[in-house]
Motif scaffolding. Structure first.
Motif, PDB file in Angstrom:
ATOM      1  N   ASP A   1      13.619 -29.354  14.302  1.00  0.00           N
ATOM      2  CA  ASP A   1      13.914 -29.298  15.733  1.00  0.00           C
ATOM      3  C   ASP A   1      15.181 -28.496  16.010  1.00  0.00           C
ATOM      4  O   ASP A   1      15.757 -28.598  17.101  1.00  0.00           O
ATOM      5  CB  ASP A   1      14.095 -30.709  16.308  1.00  0.00           C
ATOM      6  N   ALA A   2      15.635 -27.713  15.041  1.00  0.00           N
ATOM      7  CA  ALA A   2      16.893 -26.979  15.197  1.00  0.00           C
ATOM      8  C   ALA A   2      16.830 -26.051  16.402  1.00  0.00           C
ATOM      9  O   ALA A   2      15.914 -25.243  16.537  1.00  0.00           O
ATOM     10  CB  ALA A   2      17.202 -26.173  13.934  1.00  0.00           C
ATOM     11  N   GLY A   3      17.814 -26.202  17.282  1.00  0.00           N
ATOM     12  CA  GLY A   3      17.870 -25.372  18.472  1.00  0.00           C
ATOM     13  C   GLY A   3      17.492 -26.083  19.748  1.00  0.00           C
ATOM     14  O   GLY A   3      17.671 -25.549  20.847  1.00  0.00           O
ATOM     15  N   ASP A   4      16.957 -27.302  19.647  1.00  0.00           N
ATOM     16  CA  ASP A   4      16.733 -28.093  20.859  1.00  0.00           C
ATOM     17  C   ASP A   4      18.068 -28.288  21.583  1.00  0.00           C
ATOM     18  O   ASP A   4      19.122 -28.376  20.954  1.00  0.00           O
ATOM     19  CB  ASP A   4      16.189 -29.489  20.520  1.00  0.00           C
ATOM     20  N   PHE A   5      18.018 -28.400  22.902  1.00  0.00           N
ATOM     21  CA  PHE A   5      19.176 -28.842  23.670  1.00  0.00           C
ATOM     22  C   PHE A   5      19.018 -30.329  23.976  1.00  0.00           C
ATOM     23  O   PHE A   5      17.920 -30.793  24.299  1.00  0.00           O
ATOM     24  CB  PHE A   5      19.280 -28.097  25.004  1.00  0.00           C
ATOM     25  N   TRP A   6      20.124 -31.071  23.885  1.00  0.00           N
ATOM     26  CA  TRP A   6      20.176 -32.443  24.376  1.00  0.00           C
ATOM     27  C   TRP A   6      21.296 -32.535  25.393  1.00  0.00           C
ATOM     28  O   TRP A   6      22.450 -32.183  25.087  1.00  0.00           O
ATOM     29  CB  TRP A   6      20.414 -33.435  23.239  1.00  0.00           C
ATOM     30  N   CYS A   7      20.985 -32.973  26.591  1.00  0.00           N
ATOM     31  CA  CYS A   7      21.970 -33.063  27.668  1.00  0.00           C
ATOM     32  C   CYS A   7      22.689 -34.412  27.595  1.00  0.00           C
ATOM     33  O   CYS A   7      22.046 -35.468  27.654  1.00  0.00           O
ATOM     34  CB  CYS A   7      21.278 -32.920  29.016  1.00  0.00           C
ATOM     35  N   ILE A   8      24.003 -34.356  27.456  1.00  0.00           N
ATOM     36  CA  ILE A   8      24.814 -35.569  27.365  1.00  0.00           C
ATOM     37  C   ILE A   8      25.842 -35.527  28.492  1.00  0.00           C
ATOM     38  O   ILE A   8      26.951 -35.007  28.334  1.00  0.00           O
ATOM     39  CB  ILE A   8      25.508 -35.693  25.991  1.00  0.00           C
ATOM     40  N   GLU A   9      25.442 -36.014  29.644  1.00  0.00           N
ATOM     41  CA  GLU A   9      26.276 -35.976  30.859  1.00  0.00           C
ATOM     42  C   GLU A   9      26.609 -34.543  31.302  1.00  0.00           C
ATOM     43  O   GLU A   9      27.473 -34.336  32.147  1.00  0.00           O
ATOM     44  CB  GLU A   9      27.567 -36.798  30.688  1.00  0.00           C
ATOM     45  N   GLU A  10      25.995 -33.567  30.698  1.00  0.00           N
ATOM     46  CA  GLU A  10      26.020 -32.176  31.146  1.00  0.00           C
ATOM     47  C   GLU A  10      24.572 -31.720  31.229  1.00  0.00           C
ATOM     48  O   GLU A  10      23.691 -32.330  30.601  1.00  0.00           O
ATOM     49  CB  GLU A  10      26.815 -31.275  30.189  1.00  0.00           C
ATOM     50  N   ASP A  11      24.333 -30.646  31.963  1.00  0.00           N
ATOM     51  CA  ASP A  11      22.948 -30.201  32.136  1.00  0.00           C
ATOM     52  C   ASP A  11      22.857 -28.685  31.974  1.00  0.00           C
ATOM     53  O   ASP A  11      23.882 -27.983  32.005  1.00  0.00           O
ATOM     54  CB  ASP A  11      22.428 -30.609  33.511  1.00  0.00           C
ATOM     55  N   ILE A  12      21.647 -28.207  31.806  1.00  0.00           N
ATOM     56  CA  ILE A  12      21.417 -26.773  31.635  1.00  0.00           C
ATOM     57  C   ILE A  12      19.990 -26.465  32.089  1.00  0.00           C
ATOM     58  O   ILE A  12      19.129 -27.364  32.093  1.00  0.00           O
ATOM     59  CB  ILE A  12      21.643 -26.340  30.164  1.00  0.00           C
ATOM     60  N   THR A  13      19.736 -25.230  32.477  1.00  0.00           N
ATOM     61  CA  THR A  13      18.421 -24.802  32.946  1.00  0.00           C
ATOM     62  C   THR A  13      17.829 -23.797  31.965  1.00  0.00           C
ATOM     63  O   THR A  13      18.514 -22.882  31.524  1.00  0.00           O
ATOM     64  CB  THR A  13      18.532 -24.141  34.334  1.00  0.00           C
TER      65      THR A  13
ATOM     66  N   CYS B   1      24.596 -23.889  33.029  1.00  0.00           N
ATOM     67  CA  CYS B   1      25.146 -25.064  32.364  1.00  0.00           C
ATOM     68  C   CYS B   1      26.258 -25.647  33.243  1.00  0.00           C
ATOM     69  O   CYS B   1      27.045 -24.907  33.848  1.00  0.00           O
ATOM     70  CB  CYS B   1      25.701 -24.687  30.995  1.00  0.00           C
ATOM     71  N   THR B   2      26.321 -26.952  33.326  1.00  0.00           N
ATOM     72  CA  THR B   2      27.288 -27.600  34.201  1.00  0.00           C
ATOM     73  C   THR B   2      28.703 -27.599  33.632  1.00  0.00           C
ATOM     74  O   THR B   2      29.633 -28.074  34.294  1.00  0.00           O
ATOM     75  CB  THR B   2      26.853 -29.041  34.503  1.00  0.00           C
ATOM     76  N   ALA B   3      28.866 -27.075  32.418  1.00  0.00           N
ATOM     77  CA  ALA B   3      30.196 -26.894  31.832  1.00  0.00           C
ATOM     78  C   ALA B   3      30.251 -25.513  31.204  1.00  0.00           C
ATOM     79  O   ALA B   3      29.238 -24.980  30.752  1.00  0.00           O
ATOM     80  CB  ALA B   3      30.488 -27.961  30.783  1.00  0.00           C
ATOM     81  N   SER B   4      31.425 -24.931  31.176  1.00  0.00           N
ATOM     82  CA  SER B   4      31.567 -23.602  30.570  1.00  0.00           C
ATOM     83  C   SER B   4      32.677 -23.562  29.529  1.00  0.00           C
ATOM     84  O   SER B   4      32.956 -22.513  28.963  1.00  0.00           O
ATOM     85  CB  SER B   4      31.850 -22.554  31.657  1.00  0.00           C
ATOM     86  N   SER B   5      33.291 -24.700  29.260  1.00  0.00           N
ATOM     87  CA  SER B   5      34.332 -24.760  28.239  1.00  0.00           C
ATOM     88  C   SER B   5      34.440 -26.193  27.729  1.00  0.00           C
ATOM     89  O   SER B   5      33.915 -27.132  28.347  1.00  0.00           O
ATOM     90  CB  SER B   5      35.682 -24.301  28.793  1.00  0.00           C
ATOM     91  N   GLY B   6      35.105 -26.354  26.615  1.00  0.00           N
ATOM     92  CA  GLY B   6      35.295 -27.686  26.056  1.00  0.00           C
ATOM     93  C   GLY B   6      35.554 -27.614  24.564  1.00  0.00           C
ATOM     94  O   GLY B   6      35.670 -26.538  23.976  1.00  0.00           O
ATOM     95  N   GLN B   7      35.645 -28.764  23.962  1.00  0.00           N
ATOM     96  CA  GLN B   7      35.813 -28.839  22.517  1.00  0.00           C
ATOM     97  C   GLN B   7      34.464 -28.623  21.832  1.00  0.00           C
ATOM     98  O   GLN B   7      33.412 -28.649  22.470  1.00  0.00           O
ATOM     99  CB  GLN B   7      36.405 -30.204  22.145  1.00  0.00           C
TER     100      GLN B   7
END
Length: 228
Positions: free
Chosen positions: A119-131, A196-202
């Protein structure tokens, strides 16, 4: 004379590219990272699931938790070389990570790029989202989408045949540019999202049940590159 300046420019560009790229792992210790493992709260002598072994960064898989960069990053390309040390299993790279333990008391607010075997490459949304394109077919009914709890947080990748056999090294490239995230596995584009609802972070690595070895974690700024 013109040839001289062309050669000089190429040398400068090459030097700048090399200088800009850096490794997030020094091959010796976990400097630049910190561990967030809930089990350590009540039992400080709990085994740290993140160790350095034979020059590799290793996630032992248990107890569950995350290894998180001290710094925040934006607009970059992350190259990760990894393999499951024994039997195939689960792990992930979290980008745009921020608030710790917002999901199930362990997962930080982030967008997970899945490394789970097949499943490498799946996205999982954790309090952030993406289209992504074909969102309904890859995520499920829209009314069930969400970023926490039992909502549909998984967005399936484009191909499940990009991984190498267990024991061999995989190369995952994650490109984060503004609100876009692209993922390649062994040269194949396996996921691409926008808004994506975020554009930076750790950046974080998981301990999620399986032993995984990492021998490359290189980060290169890409904010000067085109979005194309």
């Amino acid at each position: 004379m013109k040839l001289y300046y062309v050669i000089l420019l190429l040398i400068i560009l090459s030097s700048t590219s090399v200088f800009a790229q850096k490794s997030l792992f020094n091959g010796k210790d976990l400097k630049g990272w910190h561990v967030d493992v809930p089990a350590m709260d009540s039992k400080p002598d709990t085994v740290n699931p993140f160790v350095v072994r034979n020059g590799m960064l290793v996630s032992l898989g248990t107890p569950g938790g995350h290894l998180i960069t001290d710094k925040i990053y934006k607009n970059y390309q992350l190259t990760v070389q990894y393999r499951f040390a024994g039997k195939p299993g689960n792990c992930g790279v979290l980008v745009h990570s921020s608030t710790p333990r917002v999901l199930y008391g362990m997962f930080p607010k982030s967008l997970e790029v899945q490394m789970q075997h097949k499943d490498a490459g799946d996205f999982w949304c954790i309090e952030e989202d993406i289209t992504v394109p074909d969102m309904v077919s890859r995520r499920g009914p829209k009314e069930n989408w969400g970023v926490n709890g039992d909502k549909l947080r998984r967005i399936k990748n484009l191909t499940d045949d990009s991984e190498k056999p267990v024991g061999e090294w995989n190369t995952m490239i994650i490109q984060c540019l503004n609100n876009e995230v692209k993922v390649w596995v062994n040269g194949a584009l396996v996921n691409y999202g926008t808004n994506c609802t975020a554009s930076s972070g750790q950046i974080a690595l998981q301990a999620e049940g399986s032993e995984v070895e990492f021998k490359q974690l290189d980060l290169k700024p890409i904010k000067a590159l085109s979005k194309s």
